[in-house]
Design a protein around this motif. Structure first.
Motif, mmCIF file in Angstrom:
data_model
loop_
_atom_site.group_PDB
_atom_site.id
_atom_site.type_symbol
_atom_site.label_atom_id
_atom_site.label_comp_id
_atom_site.label_asym_id
_atom_site.label_seq_id
_atom_site.Cartn_x
_atom_site.Cartn_y
_atom_site.Cartn_z
ATOM 1 N N UNK A 15 -9.952 1.116 10.744
ATOM 2 C CA UNK A 15 -8.898 1.428 9.785
ATOM 3 C C UNK A 15 -9.441 1.964 8.464
ATOM 4 N N UNK A 16 -10.625 1.530 8.062
ATOM 5 C CA UNK A 16 -11.152 1.841 6.725
ATOM 6 C C UNK A 16 -11.094 3.324 6.366
ATOM 7 N N UNK A 17 -11.551 4.260 7.209
ATOM 8 C CA UNK A 17 -11.513 5.662 6.785
ATOM 9 C C UNK A 17 -10.113 6.173 6.484
ATOM 10 N N UNK A 18 -9.092 5.612 7.137
ATOM 11 C CA UNK A 18 -7.720 6.063 6.899
ATOM 12 C C UNK A 18 -7.289 5.781 5.470
ATOM 13 N N UNK A 19 -7.801 4.719 4.907
ATOM 14 C CA UNK A 19 -7.536 4.443 3.494
ATOM 15 C C UNK A 19 -8.557 5.122 2.593
ATOM 16 N N UNK A 20 -9.827 4.976 2.902
ATOM 17 C CA UNK A 20 -10.897 5.353 1.976
ATOM 18 C C UNK A 20 -11.108 6.853 1.864
ATOM 19 N N UNK A 97 -1.250 10.657 0.816
ATOM 20 C CA UNK A 97 -0.526 11.255 1.942
ATOM 21 C C UNK A 97 -0.854 12.744 2.061
ATOM 22 N N UNK A 98 -0.968 13.422 0.922
ATOM 23 C CA UNK A 98 -1.322 14.840 0.929
ATOM 24 C C UNK A 98 -2.710 15.039 1.532
ATOM 25 N N UNK A 149 3.053 5.480 4.090
ATOM 26 C CA UNK A 149 3.201 4.078 4.474
ATOM 27 C C UNK A 149 1.984 3.599 5.261
ATOM 28 N N UNK A 150 1.501 4.425 6.174
ATOM 29 C CA UNK A 150 0.306 4.063 6.947
ATOM 30 C C UNK A 150 -0.895 3.923 6.034
ATOM 31 N N UNK A 151 -1.024 4.843 5.064
ATOM 32 C CA UNK A 151 -2.146 4.747 4.123
ATOM 33 C C UNK A 151 -2.075 3.454 3.314
ATOM 34 N N UNK A 152 -0.885 3.110 2.842
ATOM 35 C CA UNK A 152 -0.740 1.907 2.035
ATOM 36 C C UNK A 152 -1.082 0.658 2.846
ATOM 37 N N UNK A 153 -0.600 0.585 4.084
ATOM 38 C CA UNK A 153 -0.920 -0.574 4.928
ATOM 39 C C UNK A 153 -2.413 -0.671 5.180
ATOM 40 N N UNK A 154 -3.053 0.459 5.440
ATOM 41 C CA UNK A 154 -4.508 0.458 5.637
ATOM 42 C C UNK A 154 -5.209 -0.027 4.373
#
Length: 286
Positions: A15-20, A97-98, A149-154
């Protein structure tokens, strides 16, 4: 022989790369500049703690942990005179998100959007005792945009594990720089990469090395001793245990499903260079 990563650690790796990606993509840095924040690191610190409000530098340094307090103080509290935390937060989520949409093809964007709900189910399994960053991010309203939303959850998941990692390192008597030195000595990152990114001077680095050597954790060449290796293993093991709530709630099958859906997307980010490996975060290619 390298031990098999725990399920909790594999979840973080997936999950980490999806946020970071926000720390490496151009869109978040550009968005921070547009609202008046000065320089990359002011945007970094202000955006990371924005859900907490205009917190002072000593609190930010305590939560950021591995960063030099002097580095934090160059950004905070000045950041709040340029942009209020609510604006910083809104800007960061939109820019994240962008950045994700720019990194993925349409099918991957759809897959990420569909991952939002499973990620929030994973967040719902977390406990936030002693985890100020994760607790604050968990209270940010879920965006209507499923990619955001996916980014925030990650992000909640990564701060949950990150806060737990700080708890584990502190419980083992490590200051923020001490933890960084043991990470470098364990082969997790090169000094010339992580030292500038965390703001420590050569003298501060040398002082930490002396502290760790006095404890018998580093040898004269800066390598982990057997005792140091055992301590480092214990810190990582405790970090995994403190991050195990989703595994306990969702069960291995549920967590494996999230990993199976998140890991391919994270690999795209790594393989296209959107999320570099190695990196100061210490996250591998999942």
């Amino acid at each position: 022989m390298t031990p098999t990563p725990t399920l909790a650690r594999r979840l973080w790796e997936a999950v980490e790369p999806l946020h970071a990606i926000v720390y490496f993509a151009p869109q978040p840095a550009a968005a921070a500049r547009r609202i008046g924040l000065r320089g990359y690191w002011m945007g970094y610190f202000a955006s990371r703690v924005a859900p907490l409000g205009p917190v002072p530098p000593v609190a930010v340094a305590a939560m950021a942990y591995g960063f030099a307090p002097s580095m934090v103080a160059r950004a905070i509290p000045d950041a709040w005179s340029y942009a209020e935390p609510a604006l910083v937060l809104e800007t960061r989520i939109a820019a994240a998100a962008e950045a994700l949409r720019a990194a993925f093809d349409p099918a991957e964007v759809t897959a990420l959007a569909e991952l939002a709900e499973p990620l929030w189910e994973t967040v719902a399994a977390c406990r936030f005792d002693g985890r100020p960053l994760a607790a604050a991010w968990s209270q940010v309203p879920r965006p209507a945009d499923p990619v955001a939303s996916a980014w925030l959850a990650a992000g909640v998941l990564r701060e949950h594990r990150g806060d737990g990692h700080v708890l584990a390192a502190v419980a083992h008597g490590l200051a923020g720089l001490d933890a960084t030195l043991t990470f470098v000595a364990a082969g997790g990152m090169q000094r010339d990469v992580i030292q500038p990114a965390r703001g420590w001077t050569d003298e501060e680095w040398a002082q930490s090395a002396r502290r760790l050597a006095a404890r018998g954790l580093l040898d004269r060449d800066g390598r982990l001793t057997r005792l140091g290796g055992a301590l480092r293993h214990d810190v990582e093991d405790m970090t995994d245990r403190l991050a195990a709530a989703p595994v306990e709630r969702l069960g291995p099958t549920g967590v494996e499903d999230v990993i199976a859906r998140a890991a391919p997307l994270s690999r795209v980010l790594v393989d296209t260079g959107a999320f570099p490996v190695p990196n100061p975060v210490g996250a591998p290619r999942p």
